[in-house]
Design a protein around this motif. Structure first.
Motif, PDB file in Angstrom:
ATOM      1  N   PRO A   1      57.080 -40.343  61.820  1.00  0.00           N
ATOM      2  CA  PRO A   1      55.882 -41.180  61.680  1.00  0.00           C
ATOM      3  C   PRO A   1      55.700 -42.173  62.822  1.00  0.00           C
ATOM      4  CG  PRO A   1      57.623 -42.044  60.303  1.00  0.00           C
ATOM      5  CD  PRO A   1      58.176 -40.805  60.951  1.00  0.00           C
ATOM      6  N   ASP A   2      56.645 -42.198  63.795  1.00  0.00           N
ATOM      7  CA  ASP A   2      56.451 -43.016  64.993  1.00  0.00           C
ATOM      8  C   ASP A   2      57.179 -42.343  66.148  1.00  0.00           C
ATOM      9  OD1 ASP A   2      59.174 -44.345  65.515  1.00  0.00           O
ATOM     10  OD2 ASP A   2      58.824 -44.886  63.426  1.00  0.00           O
ATOM     11  N   PRO A   3      56.828 -42.696  67.388  1.00  0.00           N
ATOM     12  CA  PRO A   3      57.375 -41.968  68.546  1.00  0.00           C
ATOM     13  C   PRO A   3      58.880 -42.103  68.736  1.00  0.00           C
ATOM     14  CG  PRO A   3      55.371 -43.174  69.137  1.00  0.00           C
ATOM     15  CD  PRO A   3      55.764 -43.655  67.780  1.00  0.00           C
ATOM     16  N   SER A   4      59.516 -43.051  68.061  1.00  0.00           N
ATOM     17  CA  SER A   4      60.955 -43.245  68.264  1.00  0.00           C
ATOM     18  C   SER A   4      61.810 -42.210  67.541  1.00  0.00           C
ATOM     19  CB  SER A   4      61.366 -44.650  67.795  1.00  0.00           C
ATOM     20  OG  SER A   4      61.284 -44.762  66.382  1.00  0.00           O
TER      21      SER A   4
ATOM     22  N   ASP B   1      44.683 -43.745  59.893  1.00  0.00           N
ATOM     23  CA  ASP B   1      44.628 -45.203  59.764  1.00  0.00           C
ATOM     24  C   ASP B   1      46.024 -45.793  59.674  1.00  0.00           C
ATOM     25  OD1 ASP B   1      41.944 -44.799  59.722  1.00  0.00           O
ATOM     26  OD2 ASP B   1      41.638 -45.370  57.625  1.00  0.00           O
ATOM     27  N   ASP B   2      46.919 -45.113  58.943  1.00  0.00           N
ATOM     28  CA  ASP B   2      48.272 -45.621  58.771  1.00  0.00           C
ATOM     29  C   ASP B   2      49.044 -45.608  60.082  1.00  0.00           C
ATOM     30  OD1 ASP B   2      50.377 -46.463  56.776  1.00  0.00           O
ATOM     31  OD2 ASP B   2      51.378 -44.721  57.642  1.00  0.00           O
ATOM     32  N   LEU B   3      48.927 -44.519  60.850  1.00  0.00           N
ATOM     33  CA  LEU B   3      49.652 -44.413  62.107  1.00  0.00           C
ATOM     34  C   LEU B   3      49.111 -45.371  63.163  1.00  0.00           C
ATOM     35  CD1 LEU B   3      50.113 -40.536  62.446  1.00  0.00           C
ATOM     36  CD2 LEU B   3      51.745 -42.226  61.599  1.00  0.00           C
ATOM     37  N   MET B   4      47.807 -45.668  63.112  1.00  0.00           N
ATOM     38  CA  MET B   4      47.190 -46.513  64.129  1.00  0.00           C
ATOM     39  C   MET B   4      47.210 -47.987  63.766  1.00  0.00           C
ATOM     40  SD  MET B   4      46.294 -44.387  66.469  1.00  0.00           S
ATOM     41  CE  MET B   4      45.146 -45.291  67.485  1.00  0.00           C
ATOM     42  N   ARG B   5      47.715 -48.319  62.579  1.00  0.00           N
ATOM     43  CA  ARG B   5      47.635 -49.705  62.097  1.00  0.00           C
ATOM     44  C   ARG B   5      48.246 -50.694  63.079  1.00  0.00           C
ATOM     45  NH1 ARG B   5      50.210 -50.003  56.571  1.00  0.00           N
ATOM     46  NH2 ARG B   5      48.352 -48.767  56.058  1.00  0.00           N
ATOM     47  N   GLY B   6      49.430 -50.410  63.581  1.00  0.00           N
ATOM     48  CA  GLY B   6      50.103 -51.347  64.475  1.00  0.00           C
ATOM     49  C   GLY B   6      49.527 -51.361  65.876  1.00  0.00           C
TER      50      GLY B   6
END
Length: 210
Positions: A107-110, A177-182
């Motif tokens: 769910p994130d690039p890390s 929306d969830d992935l772009m929130r930050g």
């Protein structure tokens, strides 16, 4: 599983950072995700090498399997024959079944590795995130009725402490929306800066023409 109203398919996942050891290289900690076998199908993502998870991979007692990120695959030598080899994660050998394409992240690039989570149907102390593909005929922003049915199912099965009551305030958030929130504030700031640069360029060109 198979009983979540309004969804064609649902997967669960949770953060699960793991230690990785490859040959004589030092052991290190990498960000990881453990998930049910439906994860990549729900995301509509296909590995560039090998396969994703398949039915039975998340059954208790099954052989541990892992899917590598493209970056981790490169760090391990970019071997085309990596599928089927064993990689030690958290001190336990895992069979590498696939490698995700360059640029894929969730769910994130890390995140560097995804493992199949052995599921215990009798567990009542599970904490995970659900992600689902909305069934045909439903709209992700109009899921009040399916959510209400899901909440009722949870309320029947579990006795939640007040501070962890999953039946209160249940909502569905579109994945984008969830992935772009930050990142949204930074993207808006960048867009504003680009717009300002464009305005300045237009003013300069207009001045030259005059």
């Amino acid at each position: 599983r198979g009983r979540v109203p309004g969804f064609q398919q649902v997967a669960l996942y949770r953060q699960h950072d793991v230690t990785v050891r490859n040959g004589d290289a030092p052991t290190r900690l990498i960000p990881g995700i453990s998930a049910s076998v439906e994860l990549f199908d729900v995301l509509g993502a296909q590995p560039t090498l090998g396969r994703g998870f398949q039915s039975g991979d998340d059954v208790q007692g099954a052989e541990p399997v892992a899917v590598l990120s493209y970056g981790l695959w490169q760090e391990l030598g970019s071997r085309q024959a990596v599928v089927g080899t064993r990689l030690t994660l958290d001190g336990e050998p895992h069979t590498v079944v696939g490698v995700m394409p360059r640029g894929f992240w969730f769910p994130d690039p890390s995140v560097r590795v995804w493992t199949a989570e052995p599921l215990n149907p009798e567990s009542v102390s599970w904490n995970s995130t659900l992600i689902g593909r909305v069934a045909p005929g439903y709209d992700v922003r109009a899921m009040a009725a399916p959510v209400a049915r899901l909440v009722a199912m949870l309320d029947e099965r579990f006795d939640y402490p007040a501070q962890w009551d999953k039946t209160k305030g249940a909502v569905i958030t579109p994945l984008r929306d969830d992935l772009m929130r930050g990142m949204k504030p930074a993207l808006l700031a960048t867009l504003g800066a680009l717009a300002l640069v464009l305005v300045i360029a237009c003013v300069n060109v207009a001045a030259l023409m005059l």
